[in-house]
Enzyme design. Sequence first.
Site, PDB file in Angstrom:
ATOM      1  N   ASP A 282      21.917  -8.915  49.386  1.00  0.00           N
ATOM      2  CA  ASP A 282      22.689  -9.702  50.354  1.00  0.00           C
ATOM      3  C   ASP A 282      21.794 -10.603  51.181  1.00  0.00           C
ATOM      4  OD1 ASP A 282      21.596  -7.302  51.424  1.00  0.00           O
ATOM      5  OD2 ASP A 282      22.709  -7.649  53.279  1.00  0.00           O
ATOM      6  N   GLU A 283      22.390 -11.671  51.676  1.00  0.00           N
ATOM      7  CA  GLU A 283      21.777 -12.533  52.699  1.00  0.00           C
ATOM      8  C   GLU A 283      20.326 -12.906  52.382  1.00  0.00           C
ATOM      9  OE1 GLU A 283      23.937 -11.383  56.805  1.00  0.00           O
ATOM     10  OE2 GLU A 283      22.730  -9.761  55.992  1.00  0.00           O
TER      11      GLU A 283
END
Length: 483
Positions: A282-283
């Site tokens: 993620d991210e």
Amino acid sequence: MTMATVIPAPVSRVSGEGDFSLTAATTVGGEPAVASYFAGLLGLGVGAVGEIQFTLGGAPAPGGYTLVVAPEGIRVEADDAAALFAGAQTLRQLLPPAAFAPVPRLGHWLVPATRIEDFPRFAYRGAMLDVARHFFPVDAVKRYIDDIAILKLNYLHLHLTDDQGWRIAIDSWPELTGVGAVTQVGGGGGGWYGKDDYREIVRYAASRFITVVPEIDLPGHTNAAIAAYPTLGDVPARPYEGIEVGFSSLAIRSESTYRFVDDVVRELAELTPGPYLHIGGDESLATSDDDFLAFIARATEIAARHGKTLIGWHEMGRSAELPSGTIGQYWGFTTPQEGAAEQTLSFINQGGRVIMSPADVAYLDIKYDQDSPVGLLWANGPTPLPDAYNWDPAEIIPGIEDHQLLGVEAPVWTETIATIGELEWLAFPRLAAIAEIAWSRRAGRQFAEFAPRLAQLGARWDAAGIGFSRVPEVHWLEKVDSP
Ligand code: ACM
């Protein structure tokens, strides 16, 4: 006597005639692990055959159990010990609140005759605890395991690494916990699990039929690892105690990065009896698109060689080269943001399934209301209890139906919390809402019917000393001090 209520709501329940009388002389028998667990909760004796009997065989459906309370005795039947354990949790909720005291004093408890047939909607019912932003010692994790077991949750996802700290010992890279574990959000020292600590968490969870899912977040959220081993990054990193995200990335074009992935996953897989290993994804805002795809293809290929089914946050679905069967964890909103639905469907197209953790309803670190003393607001917060209850995992991403959903998970990120008390206050009661979504059938689910049942569970949480939030949407019973 009012009928005790059960959360998550069982599939079917009919009342019978009379009551079973439970006293300190009642015995428990049958499947040894569940019989001794249940007897241990109440200080009852265990034998081969008891008045309360847990028997293998006779489940109504996979993962399900039948529970019959009659004046002569109580029978729980299921096809495996995990499902018997779910039945034991139902039985516990049929008892008076005092049964949840740490050391219950048995009186003469009447359990009304009933027949319950029950089975879960989803196989994966999870809670996630972020032990990276703030470290939670083994005893706190064990307590949370006991808390979530009440709700028939069967997976505990531990977010073990992030920018602020690396929390699991890796023998071949000792500075991960040397340099990488001494910080946490806001300072005050960090902490980490030695391998024996971690094995103890896994063992304790297994004794509650909960499987631990370890997460090593890659290639972003890696500041702590890079601070420990500068060659893992392209830019130098320093120990970090803030809460901003998205600034760190492993060095994608360096071979030592892939030795690191291989070593970490190998050592973690060795510590993990469960089928799943989560590798984040993620991210990764400091990783270019090309680099992200190159990394995911290579890292997942390496990780899958260690024999586990991989889980990734939904952004990992940007890759079309995932090992077949990789599980996606959706953390977008109940109205998906740009690209999130496609990224999530990509896991299904690659032979996997999906865990739903929509952040605006299932992230339990979000405040209940503007006045909550802890918690964050970013995920369309605040998130009052009815919002945590009034959603359905099959109604978020068009094209994803029940059979493509592995299950549901409620994360608690710990930027603003550092203690088990704060954790329980944010998780409960909302985790009960998520557990009902994960276990119970969709039909008939209504907050107005849930809230009075929740008040009954609240009385049991009070007896257990679980410091839940007495949110205004529920008429909680008055807290009685134990005798
Ligand atoms: C996440 O909240 N970044 C998974």
